[in-house]
Scaffold this active site. Structure first.
Site, PDB file in Angstrom:
ATOM      1  N   ASN A 189       0.739  13.175   7.816  1.00 41.91           N
ATOM      2  CA  ASN A 189       0.814  14.421   7.352  1.00 41.91           C
ATOM      3  C   ASN A 189      -0.285  14.190   6.077  1.00 41.91           C
ATOM      4  O   ASN A 189      -1.028  12.995   5.829  1.00 41.91           O
ATOM      5  CB  ASN A 189       1.823  13.768   6.141  1.00 41.91           C
ATOM      6  CG  ASN A 189       1.887  14.716   5.066  1.00 41.91           C
ATOM      7  OD1 ASN A 189       1.484  15.402   4.889  1.00 41.91           O
ATOM      8  ND2 ASN A 189       2.426  14.529   3.784  1.00 41.91           N
ATOM      9  N   TYR A 190      -0.916  15.251   6.008  1.00 46.61           N
ATOM     10  CA  TYR A 190      -2.241  15.206   5.168  1.00 46.61           C
ATOM     11  C   TYR A 190      -2.784  15.201   4.273  1.00 46.61           C
ATOM     12  O   TYR A 190      -3.420  14.898   3.573  1.00 46.61           O
ATOM     13  CB  TYR A 190      -3.828  15.912   6.033  1.00 46.61           C
ATOM     14  CG  TYR A 190      -4.138  16.377   7.657  1.00 46.61           C
ATOM     15  CD1 TYR A 190      -3.686  15.401   8.760  1.00 46.61           C
ATOM     16  CD2 TYR A 190      -6.070  17.387   7.637  1.00 46.61           C
ATOM     17  CE1 TYR A 190      -4.072  15.739  10.037  1.00 46.61           C
ATOM     18  CE2 TYR A 190      -6.088  16.988   9.326  1.00 46.61           C
ATOM     19  CZ  TYR A 190      -5.204  16.097  10.597  1.00 46.61           C
ATOM     20  OH  TYR A 190      -5.886  15.927  11.050  1.00 46.61           O
ATOM     21  N   LYS A 191      -1.525  15.822   3.960  1.00 48.23           N
ATOM     22  CA  LYS A 191      -1.465  16.289   2.445  1.00 48.23           C
ATOM     23  C   LYS A 191      -2.349  16.808   2.402  1.00 48.23           C
ATOM     24  O   LYS A 191      -3.015  18.070   2.132  1.00 48.23           O
ATOM     25  CB  LYS A 191      -1.194  14.574   1.520  1.00 48.23           C
ATOM     26  CG  LYS A 191       0.052  13.646   2.027  1.00 48.23           C
ATOM     27  CD  LYS A 191       0.415  12.959   1.035  1.00 48.23           C
ATOM     28  CE  LYS A 191       1.698  12.410   1.870  1.00 48.23           C
ATOM     29  NZ  LYS A 191       2.358  11.337   0.762  1.00 48.23           N
ATOM     30  N   HIS A 248       9.177  17.496   1.245  1.00 53.92           N
ATOM     31  CA  HIS A 248       8.679  16.166   0.946  1.00 53.92           C
ATOM     32  C   HIS A 248       8.652  16.136  -0.331  1.00 53.92           C
ATOM     33  O   HIS A 248       9.046  17.063  -0.287  1.00 53.92           O
ATOM     34  CB  HIS A 248       7.121  16.508   2.193  1.00 53.92           C
ATOM     35  CG  HIS A 248       6.397  15.010   1.162  1.00 53.92           C
ATOM     36  ND1 HIS A 248       6.073  15.074   0.813  1.00 53.92           N
ATOM     37  CD2 HIS A 248       6.103  14.483   2.589  1.00 53.92           C
ATOM     38  CE1 HIS A 248       4.993  13.713   0.516  1.00 53.92           C
ATOM     39  NE2 HIS A 248       5.551  13.525   2.171  1.00 53.92           N
ATOM     40  N   GLU A 299      11.555   9.042   3.448  1.00 55.15           N
ATOM     41  CA  GLU A 299      10.506   8.687   2.475  1.00 55.15           C
ATOM     42  C   GLU A 299      11.488   7.736   1.333  1.00 55.15           C
ATOM     43  O   GLU A 299      11.791   8.485   0.629  1.00 55.15           O
ATOM     44  CB  GLU A 299      10.086   9.787   2.698  1.00 55.15           C
ATOM     45  CG  GLU A 299       8.741   9.537   4.330  1.00 55.15           C
ATOM     46  CD  GLU A 299       7.758  10.395   4.116  1.00 55.15           C
ATOM     47  OE1 GLU A 299       6.765  10.059   4.846  1.00 55.15           O
ATOM     48  OE2 GLU A 299       7.328  11.145   3.259  1.00 55.15           O
ATOM     49  N   ILE A 319       5.403   5.504  -1.457  1.00 58.42           N
ATOM     50  CA  ILE A 319       4.967   6.597  -0.911  1.00 58.42           C
ATOM     51  C   ILE A 319       3.199   5.987  -1.062  1.00 58.42           C
ATOM     52  O   ILE A 319       3.379   5.807  -2.432  1.00 58.42           O
ATOM     53  CB  ILE A 319       5.037   8.143  -0.678  1.00 58.42           C
ATOM     54  CG1 ILE A 319       6.885   7.999  -0.009  1.00 58.42           C
ATOM     55  CG2 ILE A 319       4.123   8.839  -0.643  1.00 58.42           C
ATOM     56  CD1 ILE A 319       6.797   9.988  -0.606  1.00 58.42           C
ATOM     57  N   GLY A 349       4.279   3.974   3.266  1.00 60.53           N
ATOM     58  CA  GLY A 349       3.303   3.277   2.942  1.00 60.53           C
ATOM     59  C   GLY A 349       3.776   2.279   4.537  1.00 60.53           C
ATOM     60  O   GLY A 349       3.148   0.687   4.384  1.00 60.53           O
ATOM     61  N   SER A 371      -1.795   7.799   4.264  1.00 59.32           N
ATOM     62  CA  SER A 371      -2.593   7.403   3.544  1.00 59.32           C
ATOM     63  C   SER A 371      -3.064   6.696   4.463  1.00 59.32           C
ATOM     64  O   SER A 371      -4.896   6.221   5.184  1.00 59.32           O
ATOM     65  CB  SER A 371      -2.454   6.712   2.294  1.00 59.32           C
ATOM     66  OG  SER A 371      -1.358   5.903   2.412  1.00 59.32           O
TER      67      SER A 371
HETATM   68  O1  G3P Z   1       5.220  11.939   4.844  1.00 60.24           O
HETATM   69  C1  G3P Z   1       4.383  10.922   5.111  1.00 60.24           C
HETATM   70  C2  G3P Z   1       4.365  10.686   3.817  1.00 60.24           C
HETATM   71  O2  G3P Z   1       4.116  10.889   3.158  1.00 60.24           O
HETATM   72  C3  G3P Z   1       3.884   9.168   3.494  1.00 60.24           C
HETATM   73  O3  G3P Z   1       2.694   9.275   2.937  1.00 60.24           O
HETATM   74  O4  G3P Z   1       0.225   7.694   1.810  1.00 60.24           O
HETATM   75  O5  G3P Z   1       2.501   6.668   1.966  1.00 60.24           O
HETATM   76  O6  G3P Z   1       1.761   6.785   4.836  1.00 60.24           O
HETATM   77  P1  G3P Z   1       1.521   7.662   3.040  1.00 60.24           P
END
Ligand code: G3P
Length: 227
Positions: A8-10, A89, A145, A150, A184, A206
């Site tokens: 997910n590039y966000k 999301h 999630e 996150i 995470g 991330s």
């Molecule tokens: O959709 C995936 C995301 O919400 C997870 O974010 O930065 O914890 O990998 P992250």
């Protein structure tokens, strides 16, 4: 069935400045490992990336094409050759207020319209109760999630292994959807653990998008799910 690594590039700056390079790395790792590496870039980047690796949108509205300003429709995705979409999301919930209850009617409309158009749907949930309701809608995948993890360094697999297990069983018993997990996830051991706990793959943002050596991170996570 192949394991899934959904990136997910966000709306990170790197999504725009490095988005194409990340997609190329994703394609190489996908071919090399047999893991389905899927990317979800922001809408203005979708068309640049769709020919490189399997590409989905970060969200879609439930409306049909027409007089709807600043909406994304199933038709827009289909017409542009996008494979599908993330939905609900925790940073863009199908809810009218922050932290509010999901509007399940609208969400189901979006899932059903995507299905009719042949688009895949990856629907995020924050807890088991939401997971059960959404599994009944039979999207392509349901992704657990927990919002508080996150973007952090503690993986959902180490913070909530029991819930990940219960979630994966619940999705398998109540639907044909794939159980995915995220939040995470940064280390190979997190990705490996997700499979051991019954998930079919992980969502990561991330840990890949903000990494200098994003190709190594994609490879480490993908290969850990199949080795
Ligand atoms: O959709 C995936 C995301 O919400 C997870 O974010 O930065 O914890 O990998 P992250």
């Amino acid at each position: 069935m192949n394991k899934v690594l959904l990136i997910n590039y966000k709306a990170y700056k790197e999504s725009f400045t490095k988005g194409v390079e990340i997609a190329k790395a994703a394609a190489e790792v996908s071919n090399g490992t047999g893991v389905d590496v899927i990317v979800a870039p922001p809408s203005t980047v979708l068309n640049q990336i769709k020919g490189i690796v399997k590409t989905i949108a970060q969200g879609v509205d439930e409306v049909d094409p027409g007089a709807f300003t600043a909406h994304i429709t199933w038709f827009e995705l289909k017409y542009n050759g996008i494979a599908g979409t993330l939905l609900n999301h925790s940073e863009k919930r199908y809810s009218f207020s922050k932290g509010g209850e999901i509007d399940y009617d609208r969400l189901k409309q979006a899932i059903d319209k995507c299905k009719l158009a042949g688009l895949e749907t990856y629907v995020c949930v924050e807890n088991l109760e939401e997971a059960k309701k959404i599994a009944a809608m039979e999207p392509t995948a349901v992704a657990y999630e927990p919002p508080e993890l996150i973007g952090g360094n503690v993986s959902v697999t180490s913070a909530h292994p029991d819930i990940v297990k219960e979630f994966s069983n619940l999705i398998r018993e109540n639907s044909d959807s794939l159980p995915l997990i995220g939040a995470g996830v940064k280390k190979a051991e997190d990705a490996k653990k997700s499979i051991e706990l019954g998930a079919e793959g992980v969502l990561v943002a991330s840990g890949i998008v903000l990494a200098n050596d994003f190709k190594a991170e994609i490879y480490n996570l993908a290969s850990a799910m199949v080795n």
